[in-house]
Design a protein around this motif. Structure first.
Motif, PDB file in Angstrom:
ATOM      1  N   ALA A  16       0.825  -1.210   0.000  1.00 46.88           N
ATOM      2  CA  ALA A  16       0.000   0.000   0.000  1.00 46.88           C
ATOM      3  C   ALA A  16       0.861   1.262   0.000  1.00 46.88           C
ATOM      4  O   ALA A  16       0.573   2.230  -0.728  1.00 46.88           O
ATOM      5  N   GLU A  17       1.930   1.268   0.802  1.00 44.77           N
ATOM      6  CA  GLU A  17       2.809   2.429   0.851  1.00 44.77           C
ATOM      7  C   GLU A  17       3.514   2.640  -0.485  1.00 44.77           C
ATOM      8  O   GLU A  17       3.669   3.780  -0.941  1.00 44.77           O
ATOM      9  N   ARG A  18       3.953   1.558  -1.124  1.00 44.93           N
ATOM     10  CA  ARG A  18       4.649   1.688  -2.404  1.00 44.93           C
ATOM     11  C   ARG A  18       3.700   2.159  -3.513  1.00 44.93           C
ATOM     12  O   ARG A  18       4.099   2.911  -4.401  1.00 44.93           O
ATOM     13  N   ILE A  19       2.460   1.731  -3.454  1.00 49.23           N
ATOM     14  CA  ILE A  19       1.480   2.220  -4.431  1.00 49.23           C
ATOM     15  C   ILE A  19       1.238   3.713  -4.222  1.00 49.23           C
ATOM     16  O   ILE A  19       1.081   4.474  -5.187  1.00 49.23           O
ATOM     17  N   ARG A  20       1.235   4.125  -2.961  1.00 48.71           N
ATOM     18  CA  ARG A  20       1.101   5.564  -2.675  1.00 48.71           C
ATOM     19  C   ARG A  20       2.296   6.322  -3.235  1.00 48.71           C
ATOM     20  O   ARG A  20       2.145   7.401  -3.821  1.00 48.71           O
ATOM     21  N   HIS A  21       3.499   5.751  -3.081  1.00 47.21           N
ATOM     22  CA  HIS A  21       4.689   6.372  -3.677  1.00 47.21           C
ATOM     23  C   HIS A  21       4.525   6.500  -5.188  1.00 47.21           C
ATOM     24  O   HIS A  21       4.836   7.536  -5.775  1.00 47.21           O
ATOM     25  N   ALA A  63       2.135  17.383 -18.619  1.00 48.29           N
ATOM     26  CA  ALA A  63       0.935  16.985 -19.349  1.00 48.29           C
ATOM     27  C   ALA A  63      -0.322  17.250 -18.531  1.00 48.29           C
ATOM     28  O   ALA A  63      -1.360  17.674 -19.058  1.00 48.29           O
ATOM     29  N   ILE A  64      -0.249  16.995 -17.215  1.00 41.70           N
ATOM     30  CA  ILE A  64      -1.411  17.192 -16.343  1.00 41.70           C
ATOM     31  C   ILE A  64      -1.772  18.678 -16.249  1.00 41.70           C
ATOM     32  O   ILE A  64      -2.957  19.045 -16.265  1.00 41.70           O
ATOM     33  N   CYS A  65      -0.765  19.517 -16.137  1.00 44.81           N
ATOM     34  CA  CYS A  65      -1.008  20.958 -16.010  1.00 44.81           C
ATOM     35  C   CYS A  65      -1.010  21.676 -17.358  1.00 44.81           C
ATOM     36  O   CYS A  65      -1.163  22.902 -17.399  1.00 44.81           O
ATOM     37  N   GLY A  66      -0.827  20.925 -18.426  1.00 40.36           N
ATOM     38  CA  GLY A  66      -0.793  21.541 -19.744  1.00 40.36           C
ATOM     39  C   GLY A  66      -2.165  21.880 -20.281  1.00 40.36           C
ATOM     40  O   GLY A  66      -3.187  21.678 -19.631  1.00 40.36           O
ATOM     41  N   PHE A  81       4.129   9.328 -10.131  1.00 34.75           N
ATOM     42  CA  PHE A  81       3.547   9.385 -11.468  1.00 34.75           C
ATOM     43  C   PHE A  81       3.049  10.792 -11.777  1.00 34.75           C
ATOM     44  O   PHE A  81       3.222  11.298 -12.892  1.00 34.75           O
ATOM     45  N   LEU A  82       2.428  11.438 -10.794  1.00 36.25           N
ATOM     46  CA  LEU A  82       1.992  12.822 -10.991  1.00 36.25           C
ATOM     47  C   LEU A  82       3.175  13.730 -11.281  1.00 36.25           C
ATOM     48  O   LEU A  82       3.108  14.590 -12.172  1.00 36.25           O
ATOM     49  N   LEU A  83       4.268  13.531 -10.534  1.00 40.46           N
ATOM     50  CA  LEU A  83       5.445  14.355 -10.741  1.00 40.46           C
ATOM     51  C   LEU A  83       6.072  14.108 -12.117  1.00 40.46           C
ATOM     52  O   LEU A  83       6.520  15.050 -12.784  1.00 40.46           O
TER      53      LEU A  83
END
Length: 262
Positions: free
Chosen positions: A47-52, A64-67, A57-59
Protein backbone atom coordinates in the motif's frame (compact mmCIF):
# COMPACT_ATOMS: atom_id res chain seq x y z
CA UNK A 1 -10.32 -24.94 53.81
CA UNK A 2 -7.94 -27.92 53.74
CA UNK A 3 -4.24 -27.05 53.66
CA UNK A 4 -2.31 -28.02 50.54
CA UNK A 5 0.75 -30.15 51.14
CA UNK A 6 4.13 -28.55 50.40
CA UNK A 7 5.10 -30.82 47.43
CA UNK A 8 1.68 -30.40 45.78
CA UNK A 9 1.76 -26.62 46.31
CA UNK A 10 5.27 -26.48 44.85
CA UNK A 11 4.34 -28.40 41.69
CA UNK A 12 1.11 -26.41 41.23
CA UNK A 13 3.06 -23.16 41.44
CA UNK A 14 5.73 -24.43 39.06
CA UNK A 15 3.15 -25.62 36.50
CA UNK A 16 1.21 -22.34 36.61
CA UNK A 17 4.38 -20.31 36.24
CA UNK A 18 5.52 -22.40 33.26
CA UNK A 19 2.16 -22.16 31.50
CA UNK A 20 1.99 -18.39 31.93
CA UNK A 21 5.61 -17.92 30.86
CA UNK A 22 5.19 -19.95 27.67
CA UNK A 23 1.91 -18.17 26.87
CA UNK A 24 3.53 -14.76 27.38
CA UNK A 25 6.44 -15.62 25.11
CA UNK A 26 4.23 -17.15 22.40
CA UNK A 27 1.90 -14.17 22.34
CA UNK A 28 4.57 -11.51 22.74
CA UNK A 29 7.08 -12.78 20.21
CA UNK A 30 4.43 -13.37 17.58
CA UNK A 31 4.89 -17.14 17.35
CA UNK A 32 1.14 -17.76 17.46
CA UNK A 33 0.06 -14.81 15.32
CA UNK A 34 3.31 -14.02 13.54
CA UNK A 35 2.07 -15.11 10.11
CA UNK A 36 -0.93 -12.78 10.31
CA UNK A 37 1.35 -9.92 11.30
CA UNK A 38 3.74 -10.73 8.44
CA UNK A 39 0.83 -10.70 5.97
CA UNK A 40 -0.36 -7.39 7.37
CA UNK A 41 3.13 -5.89 7.08
CA UNK A 42 3.44 -7.10 3.49
CA UNK A 43 0.10 -5.55 2.56
CA UNK A 44 1.14 -2.35 4.33
CA UNK A 45 4.38 -2.30 2.32
CA UNK A 46 2.47 -2.75 -0.94
CA UNK A 47 0.00 0.00 0.00
CA UNK A 48 2.81 2.43 0.85
CA UNK A 49 4.65 1.69 -2.40
CA UNK A 50 1.48 2.22 -4.43
CA UNK A 51 1.10 5.56 -2.68
CA UNK A 52 4.69 6.37 -3.68
CA UNK A 53 3.88 5.41 -7.25
CA UNK A 54 0.82 7.65 -7.31
CA UNK A 55 2.70 10.81 -6.35
CA UNK A 56 5.75 9.94 -8.44
CA UNK A 57 3.55 9.39 -11.47
CA UNK A 58 1.99 12.82 -10.99
CA UNK A 59 5.44 14.35 -10.74
CA UNK A 60 6.68 12.51 -13.84
CA UNK A 61 3.71 13.76 -15.91
CA UNK A 62 3.17 17.17 -14.32
CA UNK A 63 3.64 19.02 -17.62
CA UNK A 64 0.94 16.98 -19.35
CA UNK A 65 -1.41 17.19 -16.34
CA UNK A 66 -1.01 20.96 -16.01
CA UNK A 67 -0.79 21.54 -19.74
CA UNK A 68 -3.44 22.80 -22.11
CA UNK A 69 -3.78 19.66 -24.25
CA UNK A 70 -6.79 17.46 -23.47
CA UNK A 71 -5.31 14.68 -25.61
CA UNK A 72 -2.13 14.63 -23.52
CA UNK A 73 -4.09 14.40 -20.27
CA UNK A 74 -6.08 11.45 -21.61
CA UNK A 75 -2.84 9.77 -22.62
CA UNK A 76 -1.57 10.20 -19.06
CA UNK A 77 -4.64 8.36 -17.72
CA UNK A 78 -4.07 5.48 -20.13
CA UNK A 79 -0.37 5.31 -19.26
CA UNK A 80 -1.14 5.31 -15.54
CA UNK A 81 -3.25 2.15 -15.77
CA UNK A 82 -0.47 0.29 -17.56
CA UNK A 83 2.26 1.60 -15.23
CA UNK A 84 0.22 0.69 -12.14
CA UNK A 85 -0.24 -2.86 -13.41
CA UNK A 86 3.53 -3.23 -13.88
CA UNK A 87 4.23 -1.84 -10.40
CA UNK A 88 1.73 -4.17 -8.70
CA UNK A 89 3.26 -7.20 -10.43
CA UNK A 90 6.66 -6.11 -9.14
CA UNK A 91 5.41 -5.52 -5.60
CA UNK A 92 3.77 -8.94 -5.37
CA UNK A 93 6.91 -10.90 -6.19
CA UNK A 94 7.98 -13.07 -3.21
CA UNK A 95 11.45 -11.54 -3.04
CA UNK A 96 10.35 -7.88 -3.03
CA UNK A 97 10.16 -7.51 0.76
CA UNK A 98 13.72 -8.76 1.13
CA UNK A 99 14.78 -6.41 -1.66
CA UNK A 100 13.41 -3.48 0.33
CA UNK A 101 15.15 -4.68 3.50
CA UNK A 102 18.50 -4.81 1.70
CA UNK A 103 17.98 -1.42 0.04
CA UNK A 104 20.27 0.62 2.29
CA UNK A 105 20.91 3.18 -0.48
CA UNK A 106 17.14 3.67 -1.10
CA UNK A 107 17.34 2.68 -4.76
CA UNK A 108 13.88 1.12 -4.51
CA UNK A 109 12.13 4.32 -3.47
CA UNK A 110 11.62 5.31 -7.12
CA UNK A 111 8.78 3.33 -8.65
CA UNK A 112 9.31 4.86 -12.12
CA UNK A 113 11.68 7.24 -13.90
CA UNK A 114 10.96 10.96 -13.50
CA UNK A 115 12.12 12.96 -16.54
CA UNK A 116 13.49 16.50 -16.48
CA UNK A 117 11.14 19.43 -17.12
CA UNK A 118 10.94 19.91 -20.87
CA UNK A 119 9.95 23.57 -20.68
CA UNK A 120 6.49 23.13 -22.23
CA UNK A 121 3.78 25.69 -21.54
CA UNK A 122 1.43 24.88 -18.66
CA UNK A 123 -1.80 26.37 -17.37
CA UNK A 124 -1.07 28.66 -14.41
CA UNK A 125 -4.24 27.74 -12.50
CA UNK A 126 -3.66 24.00 -12.96
CA UNK A 127 -0.05 24.35 -11.87
CA UNK A 128 -1.01 26.30 -8.73
CA UNK A 129 -3.69 23.73 -7.89
CA UNK A 130 -1.18 20.91 -8.32
CA UNK A 131 1.21 22.58 -5.86
CA UNK A 132 -1.59 23.02 -3.31
CA UNK A 133 -2.63 19.40 -3.78
CA UNK A 134 0.95 18.20 -3.41
CA UNK A 135 1.60 20.22 -0.25
CA UNK A 136 -1.64 19.17 1.42
CA UNK A 137 -1.70 15.44 0.63
CA UNK A 138 1.97 14.62 0.11
CA UNK A 139 3.55 16.69 2.88
CA UNK A 140 1.02 17.97 5.40
CA UNK A 141 -0.97 14.74 5.63
CA UNK A 142 2.15 12.64 6.21
CA UNK A 143 3.50 15.09 8.78
CA UNK A 144 0.18 15.15 10.65
CA UNK A 145 0.00 11.34 10.64
CA UNK A 146 3.50 10.79 12.01
CA UNK A 147 3.08 13.59 14.54
CA UNK A 148 -0.23 12.05 15.64
CA UNK A 149 1.57 8.79 16.38
CA UNK A 150 3.79 10.72 18.80
CA UNK A 151 0.91 12.53 20.53
CA UNK A 152 -0.02 11.33 24.01
CA UNK A 153 -3.39 11.52 25.72
CA UNK A 154 -3.78 12.87 29.24
CA UNK A 155 -4.95 9.48 30.53
CA UNK A 156 -2.41 7.52 32.58
CA UNK A 157 -3.24 4.20 30.88
CA UNK A 158 -4.37 4.78 27.29
CA UNK A 159 -4.64 1.16 26.10
CA UNK A 160 -5.41 2.25 22.56
CA UNK A 161 -4.50 5.23 20.46
CA UNK A 162 -1.17 6.45 19.21
CA UNK A 163 2.11 4.56 19.36
CA UNK A 164 3.22 6.92 22.12
CA UNK A 165 0.08 6.02 24.14
CA UNK A 166 0.70 2.30 23.78
CA UNK A 167 4.42 2.50 24.53
CA UNK A 168 3.76 4.68 27.59
CA UNK A 169 1.13 2.25 28.91
CA UNK A 170 3.34 -0.82 28.51
CA UNK A 171 6.35 0.94 30.07
CA UNK A 172 4.24 2.18 33.00
CA UNK A 173 2.86 -1.30 33.61
CA UNK A 174 6.40 -2.67 33.53
CA UNK A 175 7.51 -0.14 36.15
CA UNK A 176 4.52 -0.75 38.44
CA UNK A 177 4.89 -4.53 38.16
CA UNK A 178 8.62 -4.40 38.88
CA UNK A 179 8.00 -2.15 41.90
CA UNK A 180 5.39 -4.59 43.22
CA UNK A 181 7.85 -7.48 42.78
CA UNK A 182 10.42 -5.66 44.95
CA UNK A 183 7.80 -5.01 47.66
CA UNK A 184 6.63 -8.65 47.61
CA UNK A 185 10.19 -9.93 47.82
CA UNK A 186 10.80 -7.76 50.89
CA UNK A 187 7.57 -9.05 52.45
CA UNK A 188 8.59 -12.63 51.64
CA UNK A 189 11.94 -12.15 53.41
CA UNK A 190 10.25 -10.58 56.45
CA UNK A 191 7.71 -13.42 56.48
CA UNK A 192 10.51 -15.98 56.52
CA UNK A 193 12.12 -14.20 59.48
CA UNK A 194 8.91 -13.85 61.47
CA UNK A 195 7.30 -17.16 60.54
CA UNK A 196 9.14 -19.66 58.31
CA UNK A 197 9.96 -20.30 54.67
CA UNK A 198 7.17 -22.88 54.52
CA UNK A 199 4.47 -20.64 55.98
CA UNK A 200 1.41 -19.79 53.92
CA UNK A 201 2.17 -16.07 53.94
CA UNK A 202 5.67 -16.60 52.57
CA UNK A 203 4.44 -18.91 49.82
CA UNK A 204 1.74 -16.45 48.77
CA UNK A 205 4.26 -13.59 48.56
CA UNK A 206 6.64 -15.74 46.52
CA UNK A 207 3.85 -16.98 44.24
CA UNK A 208 2.51 -13.49 43.49
CA UNK A 209 5.99 -12.10 42.86
CA UNK A 210 6.69 -15.02 40.50
CA UNK A 211 3.50 -14.34 38.56
CA UNK A 212 4.34 -10.65 38.35
CA UNK A 213 7.82 -11.50 37.08
CA UNK A 214 6.19 -13.55 34.32
CA UNK A 215 3.96 -10.55 33.55
CA UNK A 216 7.07 -8.37 33.14
CA UNK A 217 8.53 -10.91 30.72
CA UNK A 218 5.25 -10.93 28.81
CA UNK A 219 5.13 -7.13 28.60
CA UNK A 220 8.72 -6.97 27.35
CA UNK A 221 8.03 -9.73 24.82
CA UNK A 222 4.92 -7.89 23.62
CA UNK A 223 6.75 -4.58 23.27
CA UNK A 224 9.57 -6.23 21.36
CA UNK A 225 7.29 -8.45 19.30
CA UNK A 226 5.12 -5.66 17.93
CA UNK A 227 8.06 -3.25 17.71
CA UNK A 228 6.51 -0.44 19.75
CA UNK A 229 9.77 1.32 20.57
CA UNK A 230 11.12 0.90 17.03
CA UNK A 231 7.90 2.21 15.48
CA UNK A 232 7.92 5.17 17.85
CA UNK A 233 11.49 6.09 16.89
CA UNK A 234 10.72 5.58 13.20
CA UNK A 235 7.71 7.92 13.32
CA UNK A 236 9.72 10.50 15.26
CA UNK A 237 12.38 10.51 12.55
CA UNK A 238 9.69 10.47 9.84
CA UNK A 239 7.93 13.47 11.38
CA UNK A 240 11.23 15.38 11.45
CA UNK A 241 12.06 14.58 7.82
CA UNK A 242 8.51 15.36 6.69
CA UNK A 243 8.60 18.74 8.39
CA UNK A 244 11.95 19.51 6.74
CA UNK A 245 10.65 18.49 3.30
CA UNK A 246 7.61 20.71 3.82
CA UNK A 247 9.84 23.67 4.67
CA UNK A 248 12.06 23.00 1.64
CA UNK A 249 9.02 22.77 -0.62
CA UNK A 250 7.59 26.01 0.78
CA UNK A 251 10.92 27.81 0.34
CA UNK A 252 11.23 26.58 -3.25
CA UNK A 253 7.64 27.63 -3.90
CA UNK A 254 8.32 31.14 -2.61
CA UNK A 255 11.40 31.47 -4.81
CA UNK A 256 9.54 30.29 -7.92
CA UNK A 257 5.98 31.39 -7.44
CA UNK A 258 5.10 31.34 -11.14
CA UNK A 259 4.91 28.22 -13.31
CA UNK A 260 7.60 27.72 -15.93
CA UNK A 261 6.79 29.08 -19.38
CA UNK A 262 7.31 27.37 -22.70
Amino acid sequence: MLPVSQPVWHWMRLALALILLVAALLLGKGILFGRKRDDWLMHRLIAERIRHFYFQFLLAHIEAICGTSVVERQRVLDDRAQALERVIRRLRTPAYRQTVRDDAALHEHLMLDIPEWKGEEVDGNRYAEMKRFWKELRFNWQTDYSTGMLDRKASAFPLFGSLADQEHTVSTLEFITTFCIVILQVLAVLSQIVFSSSSGQTQIFVLISSLLAILVVGLQAYKGGVGLTEDLLRNRAYATYSAKLTRDFTNAEEKDGNPPDG
